[in-house]
Design a protein around this motif. Structure first.
Motif, PDB file in Angstrom:
ATOM      1  N   ILE A 107      59.998  56.909  33.937  1.00  0.00           N
ATOM      2  CA  ILE A 107      58.579  57.013  33.948  1.00  0.00           C
ATOM      3  C   ILE A 107      58.137  58.651  33.175  1.00  0.00           C
ATOM      4  O   ILE A 107      57.428  58.505  32.289  1.00  0.00           O
ATOM      5  N   LEU A 108      58.653  59.672  33.898  1.00  0.00           N
ATOM      6  CA  LEU A 108      58.621  61.000  33.297  1.00  0.00           C
ATOM      7  C   LEU A 108      59.108  61.048  32.222  1.00  0.00           C
ATOM      8  O   LEU A 108      58.448  61.680  30.841  1.00  0.00           O
ATOM      9  N   ALA A 109      60.276  60.204  31.660  1.00  0.00           N
ATOM     10  CA  ALA A 109      60.733  60.445  30.275  1.00  0.00           C
ATOM     11  C   ALA A 109      59.746  59.947  29.151  1.00  0.00           C
ATOM     12  O   ALA A 109      59.862  60.394  28.066  1.00  0.00           O
ATOM     13  N   GLU A 110      58.914  59.119  29.908  1.00  0.00           N
ATOM     14  CA  GLU A 110      58.012  58.480  28.932  1.00  0.00           C
ATOM     15  C   GLU A 110      56.504  59.095  28.802  1.00  0.00           C
ATOM     16  O   GLU A 110      55.928  59.294  27.504  1.00  0.00           O
ATOM     17  N   ILE A 111      56.205  59.594  29.655  1.00  0.00           N
ATOM     18  CA  ILE A 111      54.744  60.222  29.854  1.00  0.00           C
ATOM     19  C   ILE A 111      54.370  61.589  30.080  1.00  0.00           C
ATOM     20  O   ILE A 111      53.376  62.218  30.024  1.00  0.00           O
ATOM     21  N   ASN A 112      55.704  62.391  30.704  1.00  0.00           N
ATOM     22  CA  ASN A 112      55.524  63.777  30.882  1.00  0.00           C
ATOM     23  C   ASN A 112      55.036  64.376  29.729  1.00  0.00           C
ATOM     24  O   ASN A 112      55.767  64.514  28.573  1.00  0.00           O
ATOM     25  N   GLY A 113      54.168  65.482  29.923  1.00  0.00           N
ATOM     26  CA  GLY A 113      53.575  66.120  29.034  1.00  0.00           C
ATOM     27  C   GLY A 113      52.543  65.464  27.916  1.00  0.00           C
ATOM     28  O   GLY A 113      52.011  66.298  27.120  1.00  0.00           O
ATOM     29  N   LYS A 114      52.223  64.257  28.133  1.00  0.00           N
ATOM     30  CA  LYS A 114      51.518  63.840  27.422  1.00  0.00           C
ATOM     31  C   LYS A 114      49.865  63.874  27.851  1.00  0.00           C
ATOM     32  O   LYS A 114      49.720  64.029  28.952  1.00  0.00           O
ATOM     33  N   PRO A 115      48.877  63.766  27.105  1.00  0.00           N
ATOM     34  CA  PRO A 115      47.508  64.029  27.699  1.00  0.00           C
ATOM     35  C   PRO A 115      47.022  63.111  28.576  1.00  0.00           C
ATOM     36  O   PRO A 115      47.498  61.565  28.403  1.00  0.00           O
ATOM     37  N   VAL A 116      46.500  62.999  29.612  1.00  0.00           N
ATOM     38  CA  VAL A 116      46.056  61.807  30.489  1.00  0.00           C
ATOM     39  C   VAL A 116      44.954  60.854  29.655  1.00  0.00           C
ATOM     40  O   VAL A 116      43.962  61.377  28.733  1.00  0.00           O
ATOM     41  N   ASN A 117      45.105  59.953  29.666  1.00  0.00           N
ATOM     42  CA  ASN A 117      44.450  58.712  29.150  1.00  0.00           C
ATOM     43  C   ASN A 117      43.067  58.708  29.743  1.00  0.00           C
ATOM     44  O   ASN A 117      43.064  58.629  31.019  1.00  0.00           O
ATOM     45  N   ARG A 118      41.928  59.061  28.834  1.00  0.00           N
ATOM     46  CA  ARG A 118      40.666  59.399  29.237  1.00  0.00           C
ATOM     47  C   ARG A 118      40.119  58.029  29.235  1.00  0.00           C
ATOM     48  O   ARG A 118      40.004  57.081  28.333  1.00  0.00           O
ATOM     49  N   SER A 119      39.532  57.601  30.485  1.00  0.00           N
ATOM     50  CA  SER A 119      39.053  56.244  30.564  1.00  0.00           C
ATOM     51  C   SER A 119      37.751  56.361  31.630  1.00  0.00           C
ATOM     52  O   SER A 119      37.970  56.998  32.729  1.00  0.00           O
ATOM     53  N   CYS A 120      36.526  55.834  31.239  1.00  0.00           N
ATOM     54  CA  CYS A 120      35.275  55.867  32.253  1.00  0.00           C
ATOM     55  C   CYS A 120      35.794  54.912  33.427  1.00  0.00           C
ATOM     56  O   CYS A 120      35.518  55.244  34.454  1.00  0.00           O
ATOM     57  N   LEU A 121      36.389  53.691  33.217  1.00  0.00           N
ATOM     58  CA  LEU A 121      36.853  52.823  34.107  1.00  0.00           C
ATOM     59  C   LEU A 121      37.647  53.440  35.173  1.00  0.00           C
ATOM     60  O   LEU A 121      37.739  53.087  36.298  1.00  0.00           O
ATOM     61  N   ALA A 122      38.508  53.960  34.693  1.00  0.00           N
ATOM     62  CA  ALA A 122      39.725  54.936  35.602  1.00  0.00           C
ATOM     63  C   ALA A 122      39.239  56.170  35.909  1.00  0.00           C
ATOM     64  O   ALA A 122      39.926  56.682  36.965  1.00  0.00           O
ATOM     65  N   GLY A 123      38.098  56.417  35.792  1.00  0.00           N
ATOM     66  CA  GLY A 123      37.559  57.841  36.308  1.00  0.00           C
ATOM     67  C   GLY A 123      38.299  59.205  35.787  1.00  0.00           C
ATOM     68  O   GLY A 123      38.338  60.180  36.324  1.00  0.00           O
ATOM     69  N   THR A 124      38.933  58.892  34.498  1.00  0.00           N
ATOM     70  CA  THR A 124      39.581  60.130  33.818  1.00  0.00           C
ATOM     71  C   THR A 124      38.835  60.701  32.920  1.00  0.00           C
ATOM     72  O   THR A 124      39.536  61.549  31.996  1.00  0.00           O
ATOM     73  N   CYS A 125      37.574  60.381  32.456  1.00  0.00           N
ATOM     74  CA  CYS A 125      36.772  60.663  31.029  1.00  0.00           C
ATOM     75  C   CYS A 125      36.514  62.211  31.206  1.00  0.00           C
ATOM     76  O   CYS A 125      36.339  62.711  30.144  1.00  0.00           O
TER      77      CYS A 125
END
Length: 392
Positions: A118-136
């Protein structure tokens, strides 16, 4: 002792009469039919998964998830048959929901190959911003091993909080200090409800965050159907019980004993529908097609009992909790491997966060090894080359 039984099915000293249609013989018969039908559907599904146990690192978690139907349905039916002991059946039922949420997260990680994959795919990438996920509002934040650690910690804490809350509920009810549905700070129901809501909210939010980060990678596994099936069981039973408590509070339902029977009656019916939904969400035929194939290992039917024993052994959960909450392992991701001689998934190898990805390159090289308890751990040095082309 309080002279009423709460909506979850707590102890009562009142005679069980005049409780309405849910206390009738035909209601017991209907709930029994639905309960045993749900047990048949789910137990068949579990048996087939154990029979075609070709991908243990995934099916271990699936079988544990499927057990929610027999546990929920049978405990609710027993609560209808033996209302005086309903508090104990309800405690078992409610504790298992926390275990299911944790196992679902582990299943999603297993689908993707474990933490390091999983880290090999997402590590260092910006957090997906989403209002539904509370990451906006999460600006300039990137995914790291700390993100995966939070997801596992958030689900594990619910596995601890829920059993403790259930035990406290039993004690408070036995001493007459619980008072189901009474929102007065003088009684335990108020505090137990607050703690429970905070704990389950954290656990479910962790699942949402994980899905938000990996939904593209998980798309071929149909995670929405799986997540919906599990969330509907957990949330429906809780909010259903809360609604019935409110109806008792506003006197639309005259007695809490009746509300408790209504709750258990509805759960037995719902578990039959949940059994069908889970059978569609976690089909065993996917693994049957892999029998003796390159994607899995064919395992003889005589080992079904051994497979079942492994799925109900919660030793891995205890180890996972110790390692995820220990400061020693906070900066390491772990690769999950399956022992060739065992079907239980073990945590074998630790990887350094900084070497999970090296300038977008995938692949890892061992640097140093040591033993942590019964598990072998391998540390990776960030200075090591991680690309086979560099070795050439």
């Amino acid at each position: 002792m309080d002279d009423s039984m709460n909506v979850s099915g707590n102890i009562t000293s009142e005679p069980m009469n005049e409780l309405g249609w849910a206390d009738s013989q035909w209601a017991r018969g209907i709930t029994g039919i639905f309960t045993w039908a749900a047990l048949f559907v789910t137990c068949h599904q579990i048996f087939q998964h154990l029979r075609y146990y070709t991908v243990p690192e995934q099916q271990l978690w699936i079988v544990r998830i499927l057990f929610i139907v027999p546990i929920y349905g049978f405990c609710s039916w027993l609560s209808i048959l033996f209302p005086y002991y309903a508090v104990y059946f309800d405690s078992v039922r409610s504790c298992y929901e926390a275990f299911v949420i944790y196992n679902f997260l582990r299943l999603c990680m297993a689908y993707l190959g474990g933490e390091t994959a999983i880290l090999a795919e997402i590590n260092g990438k910006p957090v997906n911003r989403s209002c539904l996920a509370g990451t906006c509002c999460l600006h300039n934040m990137v995914y790291s091993v700390g993100f995966l650690r939070f997801c596992r910690q958030a689900t594990l804490q619910f596995c601890v909080v829920k059993p403790v809350a259930a035990a406290v509920t039993i004690i408070l009810e036995a001493t007459g200090k619980f008072h189901q549905g009474d929102w007065s700070p003088q009684y335990g129901y108020f505090y137990i409800t607050i703690v429970y809501n905070i704990s389950i909210s954290m656990a479910l939010y962790a699942l949402v965050l994980f899905y938000n980060a990996t939904h593209v990678l998980l798309s071929k596994y149909h995670p929405v159907l799986k997540f919906f099936s599990i969330k509907s069981i957990v949330f429906l039973s809780f909010w259903q019980g809360l609604l019935l408590s409110i109806l008792v509070w506003v006197h639309l339902i005259k007695r809490t004993e009746s509300a408790a029977l209504y709750q258990n009656f509805l759960i037995t019916i719902e578990m039959f529908m949940a059994a069908i939904l889970l059978a569609a969400a976690f089909p065993y035929k996917v693994y049957m097609d892999q029998q003796a194939g390159k994607l899995g290992r064919g395992i003889p039917m005589q080992k079904i009992a051994v497979h079942l024993k492994d799925t109900i052994n919660h030793h891995d959960v205890v180890n996972d909790a110790i390692q995820n909450f220990s400061m020693v392992y906070q900066k390491y991701a772990r690769q999950e491997q399956l022992d060739e001689d065992e079907v239980q998934a073990d945590e074998r190898v630790l990887y350094d966060r900084d070497t999970a990805i090296n300038n977008g390159k995938k692949g890892l090289q061992q640097h140093d090894s040591f033993i942590v308890g019964n598990e072998k751990a391998t540390l990776l040095n960030s200075d090591d080359s991680v690309n086979d082309e560099d070795d050439d």
